[in-house]
Design an enzyme around this catalytic site. Structure first.
Site, PDB file in Angstrom:
ATOM      1  N   SER A 194       0.836  -1.211   0.000  1.00  0.00           N
ATOM      2  CA  SER A 194       0.000   0.000   0.000  1.00  0.00           C
ATOM      3  C   SER A 194       0.865   1.253   0.000  1.00  0.00           C
ATOM      4  O   SER A 194       0.603   2.212  -0.726  1.00  0.00           O
ATOM      5  CB  SER A 194      -0.874   0.035   1.260  1.00  0.00           C
ATOM      6  N   ARG A 206       1.425   4.176  -3.010  1.00  0.00           N
ATOM      7  CA  ARG A 206       1.193   5.589  -2.682  1.00  0.00           C
ATOM      8  C   ARG A 206       2.451   6.428  -2.906  1.00  0.00           C
ATOM      9  O   ARG A 206       2.383   7.571  -3.342  1.00  0.00           O
ATOM     10  CB  ARG A 206       0.709   5.705  -1.231  1.00  0.00           C
ATOM     11  N   GLY A 220      -6.050  -3.410  -7.545  1.00  0.00           N
ATOM     12  CA  GLY A 220      -7.203  -2.564  -7.232  1.00  0.00           C
ATOM     13  C   GLY A 220      -6.738  -1.238  -6.665  1.00  0.00           C
ATOM     14  O   GLY A 220      -7.310  -0.179  -6.960  1.00  0.00           O
ATOM     15  N   ARG A 250     -14.129  -6.426 -10.693  1.00  0.00           N
ATOM     16  CA  ARG A 250     -14.334  -5.769  -9.392  1.00  0.00           C
ATOM     17  C   ARG A 250     -15.079  -4.439  -9.577  1.00  0.00           C
ATOM     18  O   ARG A 250     -15.028  -3.843 -10.647  1.00  0.00           O
ATOM     19  CB  ARG A 250     -12.977  -5.581  -8.684  1.00  0.00           C
ATOM     20  N   ASP A 264      -6.965  -7.925   4.861  1.00  0.00           N
ATOM     21  CA  ASP A 264      -6.239  -8.789   3.924  1.00  0.00           C
ATOM     22  C   ASP A 264      -5.720 -10.068   4.576  1.00  0.00           C
ATOM     23  O   ASP A 264      -5.087 -10.887   3.912  1.00  0.00           O
ATOM     24  CB  ASP A 264      -5.066  -8.014   3.303  1.00  0.00           C
ATOM     25  N   LYS A 312     -12.584  -8.760  -2.912  1.00  0.00           N
ATOM     26  CA  LYS A 312     -11.129  -8.669  -3.100  1.00  0.00           C
ATOM     27  C   LYS A 312     -10.705  -9.327  -4.417  1.00  0.00           C
ATOM     28  O   LYS A 312     -11.533  -9.594  -5.264  1.00  0.00           O
ATOM     29  CB  LYS A 312     -10.423  -9.297  -1.905  1.00  0.00           C
ATOM     30  N   ARG A 337     -13.043 -14.039  -1.362  1.00  0.00           N
ATOM     31  CA  ARG A 337     -12.263 -14.760  -0.338  1.00  0.00           C
ATOM     32  C   ARG A 337     -13.106 -15.426   0.734  1.00  0.00           C
ATOM     33  O   ARG A 337     -12.684 -16.429   1.309  1.00  0.00           O
ATOM     34  CB  ARG A 337     -11.227 -13.825   0.298  1.00  0.00           C
ATOM     35  N   ARG A 354      -3.061 -14.278  -2.268  1.00  0.00           N
ATOM     36  CA  ARG A 354      -3.201 -14.602  -0.848  1.00  0.00           C
ATOM     37  C   ARG A 354      -3.779 -16.010  -0.645  1.00  0.00           C
ATOM     38  O   ARG A 354      -3.489 -16.672   0.344  1.00  0.00           O
ATOM     39  CB  ARG A 354      -4.037 -13.546  -0.126  1.00  0.00           C
TER      40      ARG A 354
HETATM   41  C1  S3P Z   1      -5.678  -1.228   0.171  1.00  0.00           C
HETATM   42  C2  S3P Z   1      -6.899  -1.204   0.777  1.00  0.00           C
HETATM   43  C3  S3P Z   1      -7.714  -2.410   1.018  1.00  0.00           C
HETATM   44  C4  S3P Z   1      -6.887  -3.682   0.901  1.00  0.00           C
HETATM   45  C5  S3P Z   1      -5.996  -3.661  -0.306  1.00  0.00           C
HETATM   46  C6  S3P Z   1      -5.037  -2.486  -0.248  1.00  0.00           C
HETATM   47  C7  S3P Z   1      -4.957   0.046  -0.036  1.00  0.00           C
HETATM   48  O1  S3P Z   1      -8.741  -2.452   0.056  1.00  0.00           O
HETATM   49  O2  S3P Z   1      -7.724  -4.806   0.859  1.00  0.00           O
HETATM   50  O3  S3P Z   1      -5.249  -4.865  -0.383  1.00  0.00           O
HETATM   51  O4  S3P Z   1      -3.750   0.030  -0.288  1.00  0.00           O
HETATM   52  O5  S3P Z   1      -5.606   1.091   0.059  1.00  0.00           O
HETATM   53  P1  S3P Z   1     -10.114  -1.638   0.265  1.00  0.00           P
HETATM   54  O6  S3P Z   1      -9.800  -0.218   0.288  1.00  0.00           O
HETATM   55  O7  S3P Z   1     -10.972  -1.990  -0.911  1.00  0.00           O
HETATM   56  O8  S3P Z   1     -10.681  -2.162   1.540  1.00  0.00           O
END
Ligand code: S3P
Length: 441
Positions: free
Chosen positions: A25, A29, A97, A125, A321, A348, A352, A398
């Site tokens: 994450s 970013r 995602g 998704r 996660d 996800k 899951r 995962r």
């Molecule tokens: C993430 C947020 C989560 C997580 C994903 C990474 C992120 O998803 O499940 O693996 O980096 O912002 P959601 O925002 O859909 O809950």
């Protein structure tokens, strides 16, 4: 090349210290924010996985140059109006995602139509969760019935919005924050608790963002159209990747593990809280704050008196996660464990919750599911024999890694498909697990 692994033996006891790869994450970013800074950013310990590489390739398509120099990535940001969107282009988010949703936030001022595509799993998704708020800023967005491809055309007349994020999704919250940094005026967000890396990074860059933390919600205000400079950042280890090793150690015999330098931001440590409630004895040592993010070494030992719990739903988001692994521990614990409101788990990379229920039944565990709540009837004596084939049809990283942990701790002969899926988040997974002595072919 074969795309599966064979595991025929449990892992022997180990006592070791490891580093896991950089947090996914935070890595994504960092790439996105570096693209918006004025001047070069240096990102150390960036996760080198497909999700992050697809993010880098996409910003390059938008005119942002980067290169790897020894142990860091140099990303040459061109400021908030620096993306080259003078022609229609298509960005491939692959399996990510996070990237697909967050980049949409940064494209609200694009001059042309930018198309986001992705792999099979990402393409089914839901994107309406981000496209709806982003349209309110003034961007023109179309999709394939709320799925990919999503096409976004920005505007020079962005307007700030008031938005309530009700799902507890950091991706939705962050997409809106990233749109807000480009928008004149103050955007206000009331967000159900979720990981707050975007807020912390922006705050550290001196961007005018205010976060008022309440019990269940954060109230965020972003004063847009401010610039920030390129920055240096060292990405800490990923707690979601560490989680596989925590559970491996917990369920093995007489083993100990130290995982060094892991991000232990409160919005991510649900796995530690939940496992400790189940009788694990996970300790955090050498804790420090790095640019607003808590980072620590994690110590864990094997345990054979794990107990079932009623998991508070307030921990769902900070462990979102990790539930496949938490269910595995529940399966090997004494008594019943119950989990509620896991709706988001089916949204996800693969559904899951559905997959976990069939997995647990396959290994002989009684599970009762009631919509998005489940009860797992644990068996602390659980020992498997016979053959297990995990097809992992949805190619979920995962699911693959959790199945390896099950095979290495519960016994039986396993064939687990779609080894390549690990490339999206944790390419070093198999190497690292072999370092601890696992026999995997
Ligand atoms: C993430 C947020 C989560 C997580 C994903 C990474 C992120 O998803 O499940 O693996 O980096 O912002 P959601 O925002 O859909 O809950």
């Amino acid at each position: 090349m074969k795309n599966y692994v064979i595991i025929k033996k449990k892992i022997k006891s180990f006592n070791n210290a490891i580093n896991v790869s950089g947090d996914k994450s935070i890595s994504i970013r960092c790439v996105l924010l570096a693209s918006q800074g004025i001047g070069s950013s240096k990102i150390y310990n960036l996760l080198e996985s497909e999700d992050v590489i697809n993010s880098l390739k996409s910003i390059k398509k938008l005119g942002i140059n980067y290169k790897k120099i020894s142990n860091y990535y140099l990303i040459k940001g061109l400021g908030p109006n620096g993306f080259n969107t003078n022609k229609k282009i298509s960005l491939n988010a692959g399996n990510s995602g996070t990237f697909a949703r967050l980049i949409l936030g940064l494209l609200v001022n694009a001059n042309n139509e930018i198309k986001i595509i992705g792999d099979k799993s990402l393409s089914i998704r839901d994107f309406s969760r981000v496209t709806e708020p982003l349209k309110k800023f003034g961007a023109i967005i179309s999709s394939n019935k709320n799925n990919l491809p999503v096409k976004i055309n920005g505007t020079n007349f962005l307007r700030p919005i008031n938005y309530e994020e009700k799902l507890g999704s950091a991706q939705c919250k962050s997409a809106v924050i990233l749109a807000a940094i480009k928008t004149p005026g103050v955007t206000k967000i009331k967000a159900k608790k979720s990981r707050d890396h975007t807020e912390l990074l922006l705050k550290n860059l001196g961007f005018p963002i205010k976060v008022n933390r309440k019990k269940n919600f954060d109230f965020i205000e972003i004063n847009g159209q401010n610039n920030f400079k390129g920055f240096e950042y060292t990405v800490p280890g990923d707690i979601s990747s560490s989680a596989f090793f925590l559970v491996l150690t917990l369920l093995s015999k007489e083993s100990k593990l130290k995982i060094k330098n892991v991000n232990v931001n409160k919005s991510r440590t649900g796995i530690i809280k939940i496992l400790n409630m189940m009788n694990a004895n996970i300790l955090l040592k050498n804790k420090k704050i790095y640019k607003g993010e808590a980072v620590s070494d994690i110590y864990i030992k094997s345990k054979n008196n794990l107990k079932g719990i009623r998991c508070p739903k307030s921990l769902n988001s900070s462990a979102i996660d990790e539930f496949l692994l938490i269910f595995l521990v529940a399966a090997k614990s004494k008594g019943i464990s119950s989990f509620k409101n896991l709706t988001e788990l089916n949204k996800k990379e693969s559904p899951r919750l559905d997959i976990a229920v069939s997995f647990l039944k396959r290994i002989g565990i009684k599970v009762i599911r009631n919509n998005d709540d489940i009860k797992i009837y644990g068996n602390s004596k659980l020992e498997l024999s016979g053959k297990f084939i995990i097809n992992n049809f949805k190619k979920d990283h995962r699911v693959f890694m959790m199945s390896c942990i099950a095979a290495l701790t519960l016994g039986g002969k396993w064939k687990i498909y779609d080894k390549d899926s690990i490339n999206s988040s944790f390419p070093k997974f198999l190497k690292l697990i072999k370092k601890l002595g696992a026999k995997i072919n």
